[in-house]
Design an enzyme around this catalytic site. Structure first.
Site, PDB file in Angstrom:
ATOM      1  N   TYR A   1      -7.730   1.475   8.313  1.00 15.88           N
ATOM      2  CA  TYR A   1      -9.060   1.301   7.744  1.00 15.88           C
ATOM      3  C   TYR A   1     -10.106   0.955   8.811  1.00 15.88           C
ATOM      4  CZ  TYR A   1      -6.682   1.060   3.225  1.00 15.88           C
ATOM      5  OH  TYR A   1      -5.933   1.344   2.109  1.00 15.88           O
TER       6      TYR A   1
ATOM      7  N   ARG B   1      -6.011  -3.685  -6.049  1.00 21.38           N
ATOM      8  CA  ARG B   1      -5.520  -2.366  -6.424  1.00 21.38           C
ATOM      9  C   ARG B   1      -5.785  -2.187  -7.919  1.00 21.38           C
ATOM     10  NH1 ARG B   1      -1.519  -4.375  -2.827  1.00 21.38           N
ATOM     11  NH2 ARG B   1      -1.161  -2.991  -1.018  1.00 21.38           N
TER      12      ARG B   1
ATOM     13  N   HIS C   1      -9.570   3.220  -5.961  1.00 22.35           N
ATOM     14  CA  HIS C   1      -9.066   2.927  -4.627  1.00 22.35           C
ATOM     15  C   HIS C   1     -10.155   3.078  -3.575  1.00 22.35           C
ATOM     16  CE1 HIS C   1      -6.098   2.276  -1.516  1.00 22.35           C
ATOM     17  NE2 HIS C   1      -6.514   3.361  -0.888  1.00 22.35           N
TER      18      HIS C   1
ATOM     19  N   ARG D   1     -11.556  -0.327  -3.095  1.00 29.68           N
ATOM     20  CA  ARG D   1     -10.634  -1.153  -2.294  1.00 29.68           C
ATOM     21  C   ARG D   1     -10.679  -0.721  -0.829  1.00 29.68           C
ATOM     22  NH1 ARG D   1      -5.808  -3.960  -1.639  1.00 29.68           N
ATOM     23  NH2 ARG D   1      -4.223  -2.897  -0.395  1.00 29.68           N
TER      24      ARG D   1
ATOM     25  N   HIS E   1      -1.350  -6.120   2.628  1.00 34.35           N
ATOM     26  CA  HIS E   1      -0.510  -5.148   3.342  1.00 34.35           C
ATOM     27  C   HIS E   1       0.670  -5.858   4.005  1.00 34.35           C
ATOM     28  CE1 HIS E   1      -4.237  -2.350   3.896  1.00 34.35           C
ATOM     29  NE2 HIS E   1      -3.571  -2.063   2.794  1.00 34.35           N
TER      30      HIS E   1
ATOM     31  N   LYS F   1       2.483  -4.853  -4.389  1.00 31.47           N
ATOM     32  CA  LYS F   1       3.539  -3.859  -4.213  1.00 31.47           C
ATOM     33  C   LYS F   1       4.829  -4.565  -3.826  1.00 31.47           C
ATOM     34  CE  LYS F   1       1.074   0.365  -2.886  1.00 31.47           C
ATOM     35  NZ  LYS F   1       0.854   1.332  -1.785  1.00 31.47           N
TER      36      LYS F   1
END
Length: 205
Positions: free
Chosen positions: A185, A48, A150, A153, A176, A74
């Site tokens: 994706y 990221r 992004h 990514r 994730h 995150k």
């Protein structure tokens, strides 16, 4: 409400991704080596943009024979990202150049941000937005105005799925928490050719 089957991010196809890397490697100017390293961190390692900008030189290390970069994901989750050989080579070339300019023996003696401005400050996310669009325009990518860090990514995660990596491995690669995020994706997930019914029938035959 987030649609689990849709993402508005504009990604790259394989030819465009290769063209972008080539444009990065052909970049000129005082920060050309940094450019090559940045593109690989985003496109090969699916970082990221905030992870890349927040990383410090001290976050580089080794683990079980892999060169790794420690990042904060995150939710303040800490992770070790294994770096591809091409990423390591680009980073080391960039850091060696920084060490030479700083008058120190080798890059491991450097401190501070992994990606730095010419003055040694931390690279801002806006720098990476400008860089990605400039390189994409140079590479002849028509949608260059719509691209962002992004996008690289996003493309990397899509390529991993298209190349046959398992959903679980790609989920770890992307950092994730929820596999449903990773599945967004997988643009070929609705392919009838990949339906598991054929796999089960062949397995039982």
């Amino acid at each position: 409400v987030v649609d689990p089957d849709y993402t508005a991010t504009v990604g790259l196809d394989r030819a465009q991704a290769r063209a972008l890397v080539a444009a990065a490697d052909a970049d000129t100017g005082a920060q050309a080596l940094r450019t090559a390293a940045v593109v690989r961190l985003l496109l090969h390692n699916a970082l990221r943009v905030d992870e890349a900008c927040a990383a410090d030189i001290a976050d580089l290390g080794e683990d079980s024979g892999h060169r790794v970069l420690r990042v904060v994901r995150k939710g303040a989750r800490k992770a070790k990202v294994p770096l591809t050989p091409a990423t390591v080579a680009a980073l080391e070339a960039y850091l060696a150049d920084r060490a030479q300019k700083a008058g120190v023996g080798e890059w491991r003696q450097l401190a501070g941000p992994l990606l730095a401005t010419a003055a040694g400050g931390r690279l801002r996310q806006g720098h990476l937005w400008e860089l990605v669009r400039r390189l994409a325009r140079t590479a002849g990518i028509g949608a260059w105005r719509q691209l962002s860090p992004h996008s690289l990514r996003h493309s990397a995660i899509t390529f991993a799925l298209d190349a046959g990596a398992t959903l679980r491995d790609v989920q770890d690669y992307a950092g994730h928490k929820d596999p449903r995020t990773t599945r967004r994706y997988d643009h070929s997930r609705d392919s009838l050719d990949r339906n598991a019914a054929y796999t089960v029938a062949a397995y039982l035959a």
